[in-house]
Design a protein around this motif. Structure first.
Motif, PDB file in Angstrom:
ATOM      1  N   SER A 318       0.903  -1.184  -0.019  1.00 22.50           N
ATOM      2  CA  SER A 318      -0.005  -0.091  -0.138  1.00 22.50           C
ATOM      3  C   SER A 318       0.979   1.425  -0.040  1.00 22.50           C
ATOM      4  O   SER A 318       1.491   1.600   0.995  1.00 22.50           O
ATOM      5  CB  SER A 318      -0.937  -0.136   1.270  1.00 22.50           C
ATOM      6  OG  SER A 318      -1.601   1.244   1.247  1.00 22.50           O
ATOM      7  N   HIS A 325      -3.012   6.644  -4.350  1.00 21.59           N
ATOM      8  CA  HIS A 325      -2.622   5.575  -3.403  1.00 21.59           C
ATOM      9  C   HIS A 325      -2.915   4.250  -4.551  1.00 21.59           C
ATOM     10  O   HIS A 325      -3.798   4.110  -4.964  1.00 21.59           O
ATOM     11  CB  HIS A 325      -3.554   5.335  -2.119  1.00 21.59           C
ATOM     12  CG  HIS A 325      -3.144   6.224  -1.147  1.00 21.59           C
ATOM     13  ND1 HIS A 325      -2.147   5.815  -0.144  1.00 21.59           N
ATOM     14  CD2 HIS A 325      -3.293   7.676  -0.886  1.00 21.59           C
ATOM     15  CE1 HIS A 325      -2.034   6.683   0.596  1.00 21.59           C
ATOM     16  NE2 HIS A 325      -2.467   7.954   0.546  1.00 21.59           N
ATOM     17  N   LEU A 327      -3.110   0.158  -4.015  1.00 18.37           N
ATOM     18  CA  LEU A 327      -2.785  -0.857  -3.110  1.00 18.37           C
ATOM     19  C   LEU A 327      -2.946  -2.115  -4.087  1.00 18.37           C
ATOM     20  O   LEU A 327      -3.885  -2.109  -4.923  1.00 18.37           O
ATOM     21  CB  LEU A 327      -4.195  -0.952  -2.178  1.00 18.37           C
ATOM     22  CG  LEU A 327      -4.166   0.084  -1.015  1.00 18.37           C
ATOM     23  CD1 LEU A 327      -4.000   1.477  -1.310  1.00 18.37           C
ATOM     24  CD2 LEU A 327      -5.400  -0.237  -0.106  1.00 18.37           C
ATOM     25  N   SER A 328      -2.113  -2.887  -3.774  1.00 20.65           N
ATOM     26  CA  SER A 328      -1.956  -4.130  -4.385  1.00 20.65           C
ATOM     27  C   SER A 328      -1.830  -5.516  -3.648  1.00 20.65           C
ATOM     28  O   SER A 328      -1.235  -5.210  -2.650  1.00 20.65           O
ATOM     29  CB  SER A 328      -0.969  -4.087  -5.630  1.00 20.65           C
ATOM     30  OG  SER A 328       0.196  -3.951  -5.008  1.00 20.65           O
ATOM     31  N   TYR A 364     -10.213   2.609  -3.262  1.00 22.28           N
ATOM     32  CA  TYR A 364      -9.766   1.338  -2.309  1.00 22.28           C
ATOM     33  C   TYR A 364     -10.514   1.111  -1.226  1.00 22.28           C
ATOM     34  O   TYR A 364      -9.778   0.414  -0.169  1.00 22.28           O
ATOM     35  CB  TYR A 364      -8.377   1.286  -2.380  1.00 22.28           C
ATOM     36  CG  TYR A 364      -7.626   2.676  -1.729  1.00 22.28           C
ATOM     37  CD1 TYR A 364      -7.399   2.312  -0.613  1.00 22.28           C
ATOM     38  CD2 TYR A 364      -7.417   3.428  -2.421  1.00 22.28           C
ATOM     39  CE1 TYR A 364      -7.003   3.661   0.235  1.00 22.28           C
ATOM     40  CE2 TYR A 364      -6.984   4.901  -1.773  1.00 22.28           C
ATOM     41  CZ  TYR A 364      -6.574   4.668  -0.338  1.00 22.28           C
ATOM     42  OH  TYR A 364      -6.131   5.767   0.029  1.00 22.28           O
ATOM     43  N   ASP A 365     -11.580   1.831  -1.021  1.00 21.91           N
ATOM     44  CA  ASP A 365     -12.164   1.887   0.347  1.00 21.91           C
ATOM     45  C   ASP A 365     -12.566   0.256   0.709  1.00 21.91           C
ATOM     46  O   ASP A 365     -12.946  -0.388  -0.055  1.00 21.91           O
ATOM     47  CB  ASP A 365     -13.738   2.507   0.280  1.00 21.91           C
ATOM     48  CG  ASP A 365     -14.118   2.775   1.681  1.00 21.91           C
ATOM     49  OD1 ASP A 365     -13.506   2.487   2.659  1.00 21.91           O
ATOM     50  OD2 ASP A 365     -15.235   3.463   1.829  1.00 21.91           O
ATOM     51  N   ARG A 366     -12.233  -0.205   1.870  1.00 23.34           N
ATOM     52  CA  ARG A 366     -12.454  -1.524   2.440  1.00 23.34           C
ATOM     53  C   ARG A 366     -11.662  -2.586   1.621  1.00 23.34           C
ATOM     54  O   ARG A 366     -12.316  -3.726   1.685  1.00 23.34           O
ATOM     55  CB  ARG A 366     -13.901  -1.521   2.539  1.00 23.34           C
ATOM     56  CG  ARG A 366     -14.770  -0.564   2.952  1.00 23.34           C
ATOM     57  CD  ARG A 366     -16.004  -0.890   3.438  1.00 23.34           C
ATOM     58  NE  ARG A 366     -16.216  -1.547   4.630  1.00 23.34           N
ATOM     59  CZ  ARG A 366     -17.318  -2.279   4.892  1.00 23.34           C
ATOM     60  NH1 ARG A 366     -18.332  -2.262   4.036  1.00 23.34           N
ATOM     61  NH2 ARG A 366     -17.327  -3.057   6.057  1.00 23.34           N
ATOM     62  N   ALA A 367     -10.679  -2.279   1.170  1.00 27.63           N
ATOM     63  CA  ALA A 367      -9.664  -2.985   0.337  1.00 27.63           C
ATOM     64  C   ALA A 367      -9.556  -4.516   1.073  1.00 27.63           C
ATOM     65  O   ALA A 367      -9.465  -5.385   0.602  1.00 27.63           O
ATOM     66  CB  ALA A 367      -8.809  -2.558   0.015  1.00 27.63           C
ATOM     67  N   GLY A 368      -9.373  -4.382   2.456  1.00 29.61           N
ATOM     68  CA  GLY A 368      -9.075  -5.564   3.415  1.00 29.61           C
ATOM     69  C   GLY A 368      -9.959  -6.852   2.997  1.00 29.61           C
ATOM     70  O   GLY A 368      -9.628  -7.944   3.134  1.00 29.61           O
ATOM     71  N   ILE A 369     -11.486  -6.360   2.675  1.00 30.02           N
ATOM     72  CA  ILE A 369     -12.190  -7.474   2.359  1.00 30.02           C
ATOM     73  C   ILE A 369     -11.686  -8.393   1.194  1.00 30.02           C
ATOM     74  O   ILE A 369     -12.000  -9.606   1.119  1.00 30.02           O
ATOM     75  CB  ILE A 369     -13.560  -6.972   2.284  1.00 30.02           C
ATOM     76  CG1 ILE A 369     -14.175  -6.405   3.629  1.00 30.02           C
ATOM     77  CG2 ILE A 369     -14.643  -8.001   1.784  1.00 30.02           C
ATOM     78  CD1 ILE A 369     -15.533  -5.567   3.459  1.00 30.02           C
ATOM     79  N   PRO A 392     -16.132  -3.442  -2.255  1.00 32.82           N
ATOM     80  CA  PRO A 392     -16.255  -4.671  -1.140  1.00 32.82           C
ATOM     81  C   PRO A 392     -17.068  -4.457  -0.039  1.00 32.82           C
ATOM     82  O   PRO A 392     -16.996  -3.523   0.503  1.00 32.82           O
ATOM     83  CB  PRO A 392     -14.649  -4.983  -0.955  1.00 32.82           C
ATOM     84  CG  PRO A 392     -13.978  -3.745  -1.617  1.00 32.82           C
ATOM     85  CD  PRO A 392     -14.881  -2.835  -2.110  1.00 32.82           C
TER      86      PRO A 392
END
Lengths: 408, 143, 501
Positions: A318, A325, A327-328, A364-369, A392
């Motif tokens: 990130s 930003h 995020l990959s 990339y909001d809520r990318a962790g999902i 997500p």
């Protein structure tokens, strides 16, 4: 009483210390660190340059960390040799430390490729330690012409940090795009566009033919004048201690799932190791901080007798440049799905009903999902994946799965 | 430990929790000022909504918090009481935690430190989202 | 497009300094009154859709909203009032019967408010209910009148099936269909906790609520929806519904749109079909016929359950009640014309029937005169609004009261009188899942318990003031009432003296 010795005072080392103290509060615990001072998150050096991180906010852990965990910190000393049969580590100050369990968490070393005339350059730096950042910061003035070799993560973060001081920056990279190890061409374009907007010169697909004191010339015939040079071509795993002791190396230190090296009672964790990428199935050097922590923690638990195996490691990054930003995570195997808008791009890679990777820029909001889909190898036909590519949400999991997730 | 739990069968999707959360962390005394005199503050709880269900999600304060382990600056930490808190002075806004939180419970705040549920410990008592849920879909309890 | 003659009744007043554009009002309005305008960065409202239910006002976190009655007006007339003009416009538009919900809003006399309660002074002591026992427990059903002894001289008491109430208040019939499952759950759980009863109405009993059977009155109405042997045996009593105060003489019509899968299953009719309750029971054309149904139901339940006959208060109420008391029924429930409804033709609701106070007084009087008062208990309903109304009803001769509108108010109803639209924003009179989930039974049932508990406290206070320590001693004790501003005729019917007499 066990004697634990950790070589390396960064993320993996600290993680191991924290894990050891969860299971063994009594054993002696020594951390040997070549760098002076308390641990800091290594990626912070660019934020330090930028002025976002200060000396006060730099430390990775609270001031009383070493005292509270009863850790002996031997800093400013280099571990020079491991003797696995004698169970000793020999230090640069001539002393030695004996261990019952040893962790090698020596990270990486910057890689400076040979180049013609490099010796002529006076103001040249690498960008790997906080000391590097301090020196570079002292060398930079608002009218400094800065040349950065390497448009990878380190080079570009250095660029962003330095931009707070000087706008006269040139970045040269051999690859045809920025962040070539992380981004494909289209995604890289979005980042380079932002860099262009800021007036930073990017020289891609090119390399320096020869350096002179205050300028260089590239293969492509570009002449770049500079006052300060930063070499950020890359890093390589710092494996020498284990290699010299006869441990198994495959670019990085080879470990099993308990983070044990091939040497008895010697563990390794973090950027110096090669690890298993759950998203692609490949063994590789991932060298990202979250994984270093997980490995260090696993090592620590195993060293202190709590049996754990590492799993679900995936490469992830990130990073932000000038407010953009990126995020990959995972790999780029399989079929690509894309969502695109005026100011964002999302790319997803799907193989065998599983998400293998993604690149998200601008949205990339809520990318962790999404990352949990990769980590937990969730079959995509059990969730509403199409909807997740837009935003997500846990709502797209079956109710029972969601309940189980949230009800803890 | 006591956490914020949401019952999706009771959640109305009104999003009052989001607004009260944002307000109670804004430092303003009068709710309209928090939203009308500045860029609206970021809530630390998020309401999910599709055509069938609505429910709010906030930090689970995981025992084995992956965000804490992944934090590059040490800004995120697990407190002795079990809460996962962010030290905003240390956060550099790298958003690694956004990338790793499997609940999507950490939110970005443009150019600033990330925002996450702190159980309203500073303001004391019951979290604001719980206090203001009109249908008692959000509860603060031990499970 | 034809001209719309009907202008909105209300105006949505929004304080834009306070509005934070959280859009809670928009999300919470099933009538789609509020919407966000991006160009203005403001919330706007379509007032033509507003029913003044206060959902938005109540949930607005910054109290930026209020609903006011429009001051847009017709030329004033005491004869052709605004509501009459508007009704005519509406009927000219549609050619249909006008529908309304809840009790009549018309200005008929409320006799409760024209009666005052007595209190003890000097010559007889009042009782402090916090220090001395105060009995509110009430038994409904036929009472043993004869005093007889067996050969050994022991008193013989015959017991009839009856109901035991911890306080003389019950929740009156509201069917599953007219109100939501969550509303029913609130009523059932509250009845259980309070030791009283709620009533299924004519919609049958949902499988999930059989467990509340001992606090349930199961209703048998003209449509016989959801009636089967298990249902009859599930409750503590069976109520035959002949009529309803808000719509005497007519049946009911639950539109197919409200008959979802669960309602259909409970009512035992096809999903989506209209549920039409006929105006009369087609097997009841006389008291003798009624007697047959009473005994059929008793037979079906092994003579273990009391049978209630519920009738609307109409002109010949006393004679009808006398007949019912002789039909074998155990309890007569009388529903006054100001009572509520989920939907009724406006003209019927506003013009048919008589007030409960007068009906109750004359029924009690008539049954006493005929010496059959002990054959039955009398339950009064149809606009019992407070504990004072309860005390007055009991003093007029009721054994207990039925309440419904106050129960709905406790659950959040704001008396917008739009139940018939099925879009109840409070989750009460609706079958839409996204709306009825707004009524959390956990919250709702406690509010009902609170309401009835509060009323019971107040009843005890009032009884104590009168120097009375049991409902038994208050029942039919009309000396405890005085009329105020009533004609001699009204006083005669109520069987009370005027204040000062």
């Amino acid at each position: 009483m066990s004697k634990y010795v950790i070589i390396g005072n960064s993320t993996a080392g600290i993680a191991a210390a924290e894990a050891i103290r969860k299971t063994d509060k009594k054993g002696s615990l020594t951390i040997i660190s070549e760098e002076k001072g308390a641990a800091y998150g290594r990626p912070l050096i660019s934020y330090y340059l930028q002025g976002v991180t200060t000396d006060e906010t730099l430390p990775y852990r609270p001031a009383d960390f070493y005292e509270k965990l009863n850790i002996t910190l031997k800093d400013g000393v280099k571990a020079e040799k491991i003797d696995p049969s004698g169970k000793k580590v020999y230090l640069s100050d001539g002393e030695s430390v004996s261990y019952d369990k040893l962790l090698v968490a020596t990270g990486s070393v910057p890689f400076v490729p040979p180049a013609n005339g490099l010796d002529e350059v006076r103001e040249k730096f690498t960008f790997y330690t906080i000391e590097d950042a301090r020196k570079l910061k002292a060398a930079l003035k608002p009218d400094t012409r800065l040349l950065i070799i390497g448009a990878g993560l380190i080079g570009l973060k250095c660029m962003e940090g330095a931009y707070e001081i000087t706008h006269d920056i040139t970045v040269i990279d051999l690859a045809d795009r920025v962040l070539s190890s992380v981004l494909d061409e289209d995604c890289a374009k979005i980042v380079s566009k932002k860099i262009d907007e800021k007036g930073v010169r990017l020289v891609l697909n090119d390399k320096v033919k020869e350096f002179h004191e205050n300028y260089c010339v590239t293969d492509g015939g570009v002449k770049v004048e500079f006052d300060v040079l930063v070499t950020a071509v890359g890093v390589k795993p710092n494996v020498s201690l284990v290699a010299d002791a006869g441990g198994k190396i495959n670019r990085g230190i080879v470990t099993d799932l308990k983070q044990r090296t091939s040497l008895p009672d010697v563990y390794a964790a973090g950027d110096c190791t090669v690890s298993h990428d759950a998203s692609s199935g490949a063994d590789k050097i991932m060298a990202v901080l979250p994984n270093a922590y997980l490995q260090g923690e696993t090592a620590g638990f195993n060293m202190s007798g709590d049996d754990r195996e590492i799993c679900n490691l995936v490469p992830l990054n990130s990073i932000g440049f000038f407010g953009v930003h990126v995020l990959s995570a995972g790999s780029t195997q399989g079929a690509m799905l894309e969502q695109k808008g005026e100011d964002f791009i999302k790319r997803f890679f799907v193989k065998d009903n599983r998400l293998t990777g993604f690149i998200l820029i601008g949205n990339y909001d809520r990318a962790g999902i999404l990352l949990s889909l990769i980590r937990e190898r969730v079959p995509l036909d059990t969730v509403d994946f199409k909807a997740m590519t837009l935003l997500p949400e846990l709502a797209f999991f079956p109710k029972t799965v969601r309940r189980e997730k949230l009800d803890r | 430990m006591k956490k914020v739990h949401v019952n999706e069968d009771k959640c109305l999707g009104c999003r009052l929790c989001e607004y009260w959360c944002a307000f109670s962390h804004s430092g303003e005394k009068y709710m309209p000022d928090a939203f009308n005199l500045q860029k609206p503050p970021v809530p630390r709880i998020v309401v999910e909504e599709n055509d069938k269900i609505t429910f709010a999600v906030a930090c689970r304060h995981c025992d084995d918090a992956i965000c804490v382990k992944s934090c590059i600056s040490g800004a995120l930490s697990k407190q002795a009481d079990g809460t996962v808190l962010v030290d905003e002075s240390k956060c550099v806004g790298c958003h690694t935690c956004v990338l790793v939180c499997p609940f999507g419970a950490i939110r970005m705040d443009e150019g600033k430190a990330v925002k996450k549920c702190d159980l309203c410990l500073k303001t004391g008592g019951v979290p604001s989202c719980v206090q203001h849920c009109p249908n008692r879909a959000i509860v603060y309890e031990e499970r | 497009m034809a001209i719309n003659y009907l202008q909105p009744d209300y105006e949505v007043v929004r304080n834009n300094d306070r509005c934070i554009r959280c859009r809670v009002c928009e999300r919470q309005c099933a009538n789609e009154v509020h919407f966000f305008d991006e160009k203005r960065n403001q919330m706007l409202a379509d007032e033509t859709k507003c029913v003044n239910c206060h959902r938005c006002v109540t949930l607005c976190p910054t109290r930026a909203l209020k609903i006011v009655k429009t001051d847009h007006c017709f030329k004033p007339s005491a004869n052709y009032t605004e509501s009459i003009i508007k009704d005519i416009y509406a009927q000219a538009d549609t050619g249909g019967v006008l529908l309304s919900s809840m009790g009549t809003p018309k200005e008929y006399p409320v006799y409760w408010d024209k009666m005052l309660i007595n209190a003890s002074q000097v010559t007889n002591p009042s009782i402090d209910p916090l220090r001395e026992p105060m009995e509110t427990r009430t038994y409904l059903g036929k009472k043993c009148e004869d005093v007889s002894y067996d050969k050994t001289g022991k008193l013989m008491i015959r017991h009839y099936p009856g109901l035991q109430l911890e306080t003389p208040i019950m929740f009156s019939a509201m069917s599953y269909g007219s109100i939501s499952k969550n509303a029913h759950e609130c009523l059932a759980r509250a009845a259980e906790e309070l030791g009283i009863y709620y009533n299924t109405g004519e919609g049958g009993l949902n499988e999930d609520f059989y467990k509340y059977g001992k606090n349930t009155i199961v209703q048998v109405a003209s449509g016989r929806f959801g009636v089967h042997e298990r249902y009859l045996n599930a409750g503590a009593a069976i109520e035959i519904k002949i009529g309803q105060g808000a719509k005497p003489g007519i049946g009911g019509h639950l539109p197919g749109a409200k008959i979802g899968a669960d309602v259909a299953k409970t009512r035992m009719i096809p999903e989506g079909s209209d549920a039409i309750s006929p105006a009369p029971h087609h097997d009841i054309y006389s008291i003798e016929d009624l007697r047959q149904l009473v005994f059929s139901l008793k037979e079906a339940t092994d003579y273990k359950k009391p049978v209630i006959v519920k009738i609307a208060a109409v002109h010949n109420i006393a004679a009808i009640a006398s007949g019912i008391a002789r039909s074998g029924a155990d309890i007569i429930a009388i529903d006054g014309f100001r009572g509520g409804t989920g939907a009724a033709p406006t003209r019927i609701r506003d013009n048919v029937g008589i007030p409960i106070e007068l009906a109750l007084a004359s029924v009690d009087e008539r049954l006493r005169e005929e010496g059959i008062r002990s054959n039955v208990s009398v339950v009064a309903g149809g606009s019992v609004r407070s504990s004072a109304d309860v005390v007055k009803a009991i003093a007029l001769g009721a054994d207990a009261v039925y309440i419904a509108t106050p129960a709905l108010l406790a659950l959040g109803c704001h008396l917008c009188r739009s139940c018939h639209t099925g879009k109840c924003n409070w989750g009460i009179a609706t079958q839409k899942p996204e709306l009825y989930k707004r009524l959390n039974p956990e919250i709702g049932y406690k509010r009902l318990v609170n309401l009835v508990t509060a009323w019971t406290h107040e009843i005890k206070e009032m009884m104590g003031g009168m120097g009375i320590n049991s409902i038994e001693a208050l029942r039919g004790n009309r000396l405890m009432l005085r009329g105020i501003g009533l004609t001699q005729k009204e006083l005669d019917i109520l069987g009370i003296k005027h204040a000062g007499e």
